[in-house]
Design an enzyme around this catalytic site. Structure first.
Site, mmCIF file in Angstrom:
data_model
loop_
_atom_site.group_PDB
_atom_site.id
_atom_site.type_symbol
_atom_site.label_atom_id
_atom_site.label_comp_id
_atom_site.label_asym_id
_atom_site.label_seq_id
_atom_site.Cartn_x
_atom_site.Cartn_y
_atom_site.Cartn_z
ATOM 1 N N ASP A 11 -8.817 -11.926 36.675
ATOM 2 C CA ASP A 11 -9.799 -11.904 35.590
ATOM 3 C C ASP A 11 -8.992 -12.157 34.325
ATOM 4 O O ASP A 11 -8.153 -11.346 33.937
ATOM 5 C CB ASP A 11 -10.468 -10.523 35.559
ATOM 6 C CG ASP A 11 -11.407 -10.329 34.360
ATOM 7 O OD1 ASP A 11 -11.404 -11.192 33.449
ATOM 8 O OD2 ASP A 11 -12.114 -9.312 34.342
ATOM 9 N N TYR A 228 -6.359 2.204 33.048
ATOM 10 C CA TYR A 228 -7.495 1.371 33.420
ATOM 11 C C TYR A 228 -7.256 -0.102 33.105
ATOM 12 O O TYR A 228 -6.965 -0.457 31.977
ATOM 13 C CB TYR A 228 -8.784 1.806 32.707
ATOM 14 C CG TYR A 228 -9.901 0.886 33.098
ATOM 15 C CD1 TYR A 228 -10.489 1.020 34.354
ATOM 16 C CD2 TYR A 228 -10.309 -0.160 32.287
ATOM 17 C CE1 TYR A 228 -11.461 0.145 34.774
ATOM 18 C CE2 TYR A 228 -11.287 -1.041 32.697
ATOM 19 C CZ TYR A 228 -11.861 -0.885 33.940
ATOM 20 O OH TYR A 228 -12.809 -1.761 34.360
ATOM 21 N N LYS A 231 -11.392 -2.972 37.984
ATOM 22 C CA LYS A 231 -11.284 -2.813 39.439
ATOM 23 C C LYS A 231 -10.563 -4.029 39.989
ATOM 24 O O LYS A 231 -10.279 -4.986 39.277
ATOM 25 C CB LYS A 231 -12.687 -2.665 40.034
ATOM 26 C CG LYS A 231 -13.159 -1.221 40.059
ATOM 27 C CD LYS A 231 -12.402 -0.416 41.097
ATOM 28 C CE LYS A 231 -12.596 1.068 40.844
ATOM 29 N NZ LYS A 231 -11.641 1.868 41.608
HETATM 30 P P1 13P Z 1 -14.050 -6.081 35.841
HETATM 31 O O1 13P Z 1 -13.124 -5.248 36.692
HETATM 32 O O2 13P Z 1 -14.822 -7.065 36.650
HETATM 33 O O3 13P Z 1 -13.321 -6.696 34.689
HETATM 34 O O4 13P Z 1 -15.168 -5.087 35.261
HETATM 35 C C1 13P Z 1 -14.733 -4.039 34.457
HETATM 36 C C2 13P Z 1 -15.808 -3.164 33.937
HETATM 37 O O5 13P Z 1 -15.498 -2.205 33.255
HETATM 38 C C3 13P Z 1 -17.215 -3.405 34.254
HETATM 39 O O6 13P Z 1 -18.045 -2.455 33.616
HETATM 40 MG MG MG Z 2 -13.416 -8.130 33.360
HETATM 41 MG MG MG Z 3 -14.138 -8.683 37.718
#
Ligand code: 13P
Ligand code: MG
Ligand code: MG
Ligand code: 13P
Length: 365
Positions: A11, A228, A231
């Site tokens: 990402d 953080y 994900k």
């Molecule tokens: P991503 O892991 O897809 O970037 O999403 C993060 C997020 O906080 C979605 O609410």
């Molecule tokens: Mg993202």
């Molecule tokens: Mg993502």
């Protein structure tokens, strides 16, 4: 011909918020891989996205964990991040955790799934890509594909599959691995893979032919970064037909949506919804989590495809069920089991709140 199929994803900026990727970023990545193909490093490539994650799908003859291929992916993501920064996309460069490439993208943020094999007379492969979830999301689907006869009838009636499959499982916390055989070890296997926040299936092998059948990305960004960073939004490659499950057997587990971790702020349980590539734009409460499947026939390493496998009308009921499950989970608001247990939450204000209120906590009688 020995061929390596590499899927490297990251990402590097969301459009809008965390909901999708921007076409200019994908175009920039295409230019970079097109140059590598002209120069002969890649046999072929295909770039796609699932939500805010971009996947570089590549064939080459450099083997697994090739420094040249990993450097190409890293440089491609760095170039894409520059475009994302200009457009002020959300979280530009989100998954690039380091400033400099050091030989291998593993542990640097991007997710990697790679396999080396001899291309068969016909080589159908499915590439699964998920957004708003994490590495363990593949555990149940892979178990069903390769060990459950109620999903895969080939385990019962195809002589080439009757001796079962071997599962390589990673312990993401202790950094250990184990290989367990189906069918005889399935109860032991389920002890571990039934806890997908900690144990993830890394690869599956045909026991009949000792051939690689499936491989996943199992990097856990939060463990790498200790903070953080989103994900893991994993990918998974599955070879189909012949000594492997049929395409329809490989897709079948996704017809019954299951709850996975991820969704809003990486801190919730939600249904994994199978969608077309076009519909991989998580919007409701930044979700619910999505999975797409790009199908290819390989021909001398060239990608014939993709076919957008979940665009099929037969997955409409699964999408409806996933929406209903999403409603049911959302009803819990900030309560578990919608909200993840404290130790699994990607964001948590718990330490700050506990510190602020430390004086007001008194011992129980
Ligand atoms: P991503 O892991 O897809 O970037 O999403 C993060 C997020 O906080 C979605 O609410
Ligand atoms: Mg993202
Ligand atoms: Mg993502
Ligand atoms: P075909 O007869 O169309 O090749 O299908 C065989 C099969 O195994 C389908 O699952």
């Amino acid at each position: 011909m020995k061929l390596t199929l590499s899927v490297i994803k990251a990402d590097i900026g969301g459009f809008v918020g965390h909901s999708a990727s921007h076409p200019d970023v994908i175009n920039e990545a295409s230019e970079s891989l097109s140059k590598a193909k002209k120069e002969g490093l890649l046999i072929d490539y295909h770039i796609t996205s699932c939500g805010d994650d971009i996947q570089l799908i590549m064939t080459h003859q450099q083997g697994d964990e090739s420094e040249k291929i990993h450097r190409l992916a890293w440089d491609t993501f760095v170039a894409g991040t520059e475009v994302a920064k200009k457009l002020k996309l959300y979280g530009a460069g989100q998954d690039l955790l380091s400033d400099a490439f050091a030989g291998n993208v593993k542990g640097m943020g991007p997710g990697v799934a790679e396999m080396e094999f001899e291309e068969r007379k016909s080589e159908p492969v499915l590439i699964f890509m998920a957004d708003k979830t994490s590495a363990g999301a593949w555990n149940m689907p892979l178990y069903k594909m390769f060990a459950d006869p109620f999903n895969t009838i080939g385990l019962v009636i195809a002589p080439t599959m009757h001796s079962g499959f071997a599962f390589k499982v990673h312990d993401l916390k202790e950094h250990k691995k184990i290989t367990l055989n189906a069918p005889e070890d399935i109860y032991d296997l389920l002890v571990f893979i039934g806890a997908p926040t900690r144990f993830a299936i890394k690869a599956v092998f045909s026991r009949e032919a000792d051939e690689i059948a499936a491989v996943t990305s199992t990097e856990r960004l939060s463990l790498i970064a200790q903070r953080y960073v989103g994900k893991d939004d994993p990918v998974c490659i599955v070879r189909c037909q012949g000594i492997f499950p049929a395409v329809g057997e490989v897709l079948e587990p996704f017809a019954a949506p299951i709850l996975v971790e991820g969704w809003m702020r990486g801190s919730h349980m939600g249904p994994l919804m199978p969608v077309s590539l076009q519909e991989s734009t998580p919007a409701r409460f930044d979700g619910p989590p999505r999975v797409v499947a790009a199908g290819f026939q390989l021909a001398e390493g060239k990608f014939i495809g993709p076919r957008d496998m979940f665009a099929d009308v037969s997955f409409e009921l699964a999408r409806q069920q996933a929406n209903e499950m999403a409603d049911m989970m959302r009803r819990h608001g900030p309560f578990e089991p919608h909200r993840l247990p404290l130790e699994e939450m990607e964001y948590t204000t718990m330490p700050q709140v506990a510190e602020k209120l430390a004086d007001r906590f008194i011992a129980l009688d």
